[in-house]
Design an enzyme around this catalytic site. Structure first.
Site, PDB file in Angstrom:
ATOM      1  N   GLY A   1     -25.191 -27.072  -2.256  1.00 44.26           N
ATOM      2  CA  GLY A   1     -26.844 -26.438  -3.919  1.00 44.26           C
ATOM      3  C   GLY A   1     -27.738 -27.078  -3.392  1.00 44.26           C
TER       4      GLY A   1
ATOM      5  N   MET B   1     -13.743 -35.934  -1.350  1.00 46.11           N
ATOM      6  CA  MET B   1     -14.834 -36.544  -2.627  1.00 46.11           C
ATOM      7  C   MET B   1     -13.580 -37.720  -3.578  1.00 46.11           C
ATOM      8  SD  MET B   1     -18.473 -34.421  -3.761  1.00 46.11           S
ATOM      9  CE  MET B   1     -18.990 -33.302  -2.467  1.00 46.11           C
TER      10      MET B   1
ATOM     11  N   MET C   1     -26.406 -36.766   6.795  1.00 55.83           N
ATOM     12  CA  MET C   1     -26.469 -35.956   5.786  1.00 55.83           C
ATOM     13  C   MET C   1     -28.126 -35.599   5.194  1.00 55.83           C
ATOM     14  SD  MET C   1     -23.679 -35.535   4.184  1.00 55.83           S
ATOM     15  CE  MET C   1     -24.531 -35.466   2.834  1.00 55.83           C
TER      16      MET C   1
ATOM     17  N   MET D   1     -16.412 -38.612   1.539  1.00 52.19           N
ATOM     18  CA  MET D   1     -16.659 -39.521   0.849  1.00 52.19           C
ATOM     19  C   MET D   1     -16.603 -40.286  -0.464  1.00 52.19           C
ATOM     20  SD  MET D   1     -20.334 -36.539   0.680  1.00 52.19           S
ATOM     21  CE  MET D   1     -18.555 -34.994   1.291  1.00 52.19           C
TER      22      MET D   1
ATOM     23  N   ASP E   1     -25.145 -32.192   7.210  1.00 52.83           N
ATOM     24  CA  ASP E   1     -24.934 -31.453   6.384  1.00 52.83           C
ATOM     25  C   ASP E   1     -26.018 -31.563   5.262  1.00 52.83           C
ATOM     26  OD1 ASP E   1     -23.095 -31.098   4.379  1.00 52.83           O
ATOM     27  OD2 ASP E   1     -22.174 -32.552   5.174  1.00 52.83           O
ATOM     28  N   GLY E   2     -25.900 -30.751   4.498  1.00 53.31           N
ATOM     29  CA  GLY E   2     -27.098 -30.300   3.175  1.00 53.31           C
ATOM     30  C   GLY E   2     -27.796 -29.607   2.683  1.00 53.31           C
ATOM     31  N   GLY E   3     -27.974 -28.464   2.633  1.00 51.51           N
ATOM     32  CA  GLY E   3     -28.982 -27.444   2.930  1.00 51.51           C
ATOM     33  C   GLY E   3     -29.339 -26.856   3.918  1.00 51.51           C
TER      34      GLY E   3
ATOM     35  N   HIS F   1     -14.596 -34.167   6.181  1.00 52.15           N
ATOM     36  CA  HIS F   1     -16.037 -35.071   5.883  1.00 52.15           C
ATOM     37  C   HIS F   1     -15.390 -36.142   4.055  1.00 52.15           C
ATOM     38  CE1 HIS F   1     -20.345 -35.311   3.590  1.00 52.15           C
ATOM     39  NE2 HIS F   1     -19.825 -36.442   4.489  1.00 52.15           N
TER      40      HIS F   1
ATOM     41  N   SER G   1     -18.964 -24.432   4.540  1.00 51.24           N
ATOM     42  CA  SER G   1     -18.550 -26.154   3.583  1.00 51.24           C
ATOM     43  C   SER G   1     -17.831 -25.586   2.836  1.00 51.24           C
ATOM     44  CB  SER G   1     -19.589 -26.888   3.225  1.00 51.24           C
ATOM     45  OG  SER G   1     -18.957 -27.724   2.777  1.00 51.24           O
TER      46      SER G   1
ATOM     47  N   ASP H   1     -14.962 -31.220   2.329  1.00 52.94           N
ATOM     48  CA  ASP H   1     -15.322 -32.427   1.713  1.00 52.94           C
ATOM     49  C   ASP H   1     -14.598 -33.207   0.516  1.00 52.94           C
ATOM     50  OD1 ASP H   1     -18.101 -32.249   2.442  1.00 52.94           O
ATOM     51  OD2 ASP H   1     -18.288 -30.434   1.338  1.00 52.94           O
TER      52      ASP H   1
ATOM     53  N   HIS I   1     -15.718 -26.916   7.405  1.00 51.37           N
ATOM     54  CA  HIS I   1     -15.579 -28.321   6.765  1.00 51.37           C
ATOM     55  C   HIS I   1     -15.258 -28.452   5.423  1.00 51.37           C
ATOM     56  CE1 HIS I   1     -18.872 -32.002   6.445  1.00 51.37           C
ATOM     57  NE2 HIS I   1     -19.087 -31.025   5.490  1.00 51.37           N
TER      58      HIS I   1
ATOM     59  N   GLY J   1     -22.038 -35.219  -2.494  1.00 49.74           N
ATOM     60  CA  GLY J   1     -21.901 -35.362  -3.169  1.00 49.74           C
ATOM     61  C   GLY J   1     -21.962 -33.865  -4.718  1.00 49.74           C
TER      62      GLY J   1
ATOM     63  N   GLY K   1     -23.233 -24.967   3.214  1.00 47.78           N
ATOM     64  CA  GLY K   1     -21.722 -24.441   2.328  1.00 47.78           C
ATOM     65  C   GLY K   1     -22.790 -23.247   1.579  1.00 47.78           C
ATOM     66  N   SER K   2     -23.608 -23.133   0.767  1.00 42.38           N
ATOM     67  CA  SER K   2     -23.753 -22.019  -0.606  1.00 42.38           C
ATOM     68  C   SER K   2     -24.710 -21.147   0.636  1.00 42.38           C
ATOM     69  CB  SER K   2     -24.899 -22.334  -1.397  1.00 42.38           C
ATOM     70  OG  SER K   2     -25.639 -23.615  -0.459  1.00 42.38           O
TER      71      SER K   2
HETATM   72  C1  DX5 Z   1     -22.505 -32.587   0.317  1.00 42.23           C
HETATM   73  C2  DX5 Z   1     -21.418 -31.633   0.817  1.00 42.23           C
HETATM   74  C3  DX5 Z   1     -21.741 -30.695   2.061  1.00 42.23           C
HETATM   75  C4  DX5 Z   1     -22.048 -29.589   0.904  1.00 42.23           C
HETATM   76  C5  DX5 Z   1     -23.138 -28.782   1.783  1.00 42.23           C
HETATM   77  O1  DX5 Z   1     -21.884 -34.009   0.156  1.00 42.23           O
HETATM   78  O2  DX5 Z   1     -20.639 -33.320   2.135  1.00 42.23           O
HETATM   79  O3  DX5 Z   1     -20.974 -30.624   2.369  1.00 42.23           O
HETATM   80  O4  DX5 Z   1     -20.881 -28.906   0.232  1.00 42.23           O
HETATM   81  O5  DX5 Z   1     -23.678 -27.411   0.624  1.00 42.23           O
HETATM   82  P1  DX5 Z   1     -24.959 -26.504   0.900  1.00 42.23           P
HETATM   83  O6  DX5 Z   1     -25.364 -26.493   2.386  1.00 42.23           O
HETATM   84  O7  DX5 Z   1     -24.732 -25.555  -0.492  1.00 42.23           O
HETATM   85  O8  DX5 Z   1     -26.179 -28.127   0.446  1.00 42.23           O
HETATM   86 ZN    ZN Z   2     -20.098 -32.479   4.374  1.00 37.73          ZN
END
Ligand code: DX5
Ligand code: ZN
Length: 244
Positions: free
Chosen positions: A147, A39, A139, A70, A177-179, A68, A10, A37, A35, A144, A199-200
């Site tokens: 990390g 927003m 999710m 949002m 997606d997420g963590g 993605h 991401s 994002d 990916h 939003g 992402g992170s």
């Molecule tokens: C959060 C995003 C994710 C985010 C994931 O709203 O949709 O794609 O970048 O980041 P990590 O992998 O760090 O949780």
């Molecule tokens: Zn995402």
């Protein structure tokens, strides 16, 4: 059903001052897709980038762009993100818009369509749309921000979704997606996810290539799906580069 694992860095976790370099980083790390994002500060309490920046990313990488959304108004903006180069477009089920119309809008443009569910949205709500979409994004944090801590409570929804797809013989990708990290990847894949956004875990690693490889290997080990070997992936990428 044949299904492959895809690793999707991401770019939200990358340096927004140099999106081109960050897109290259994902490509060099042998990621499968990128990916992105989007927003709007309304659907989620954060703002990121618009279609112009997506277009700039598109020009700097040959990776497919997994966009993605949002945002509260995908009906209005879908075309702009498709024109900007989205390979597939995912919107949230929780919007106050007619979901069928958004699917129709995206599918008409000939690209893959995904629907995303927040952690608290039950799987049953998306069932009426599954036959018309290509990807279901579950999710594993509140959308939003990058990390955040992985919400293991979503795993039962991942299993439920996978069982449903298998029973109904639907070839819908299940993305999480997420963590997602080396600590959580095994359980999401065992539950049935096959597209893994990170992402992170990738952009904050000292070597993105090592992080992608580690995630992929852990996913392979936990997977029941038909997966490509690293050798196969490298070969595919080499051929792609040779053929432009
Ligand atoms: C959060 C995003 C994710 C985010 C994931 O709203 O949709 O794609 O970048 O980041 P990590 O992998 O760090 O949780
Ligand atoms: Zn995402």
């Amino acid at each position: 059903m044949k299904r492959t694992i895809k690793i999707a860095p991401s770019i939200l976790a990358g340096d927004f001052g140099n999106l081109e370099r960050e897109a290259h980083k994902a490509e060099e790390a042998l990621a499968d897709i990128l990916h992105v994002d989007i927003m709007d500060g309304h659907f989620v309490p954060n703002l990121t980038i618009g279609p112009q920046a997506v277009h700039a990313i598109k020009k700097s990488t040959s990776l497919p762009l997994d966009v993605h959304l949002m945002i509260s108004d995908p009906l209005k903006y879908a075309d702009e993100f498709i024109d900007a180069g989205a390979t597939n477009l995912t919107f949230h089920l929780e919007i106050n818009q007619d979901v069928d119309s958004v699917i129709e809008k995206i599918k008409r443009r000939g690209i893959d369509c995904g629907i995303a569910l927040k952690p608290g949205t039950p799987f049953e709500k998306v069932v009426p749309f599954l036959k018309r979409i290509d990807l279901l994004l579950l999710m594993t944090v509140e959308p939003g921000f990058g990390g955040q801590k992985f919400m293991s409570g979503v795993l039962s929804k991942v299993s439920q979704a996978r069982q449903w797809m298998d029973r109904e013989n639907l070839s819908v990708d299940i993305e999480v997606d997420g963590g997602i990290s080396s600590k959580t990847v095994a359980e999401v894949v065992q539950s049935g996810a096959n597209v893994l956004v990170a992402g992170s875990a990738i952009y904050e690693a000292s070597d993105a290539g090592v992080a992608v490889k580690e995630l992929r290997e852990l996913a392979y080990k936990s997977s029941k799906f038909k997966v490509k070997s690293l050798k196969e992936i490298k070969k595919l990428k080499e051929n792609k580069c040779r053929n432009g």
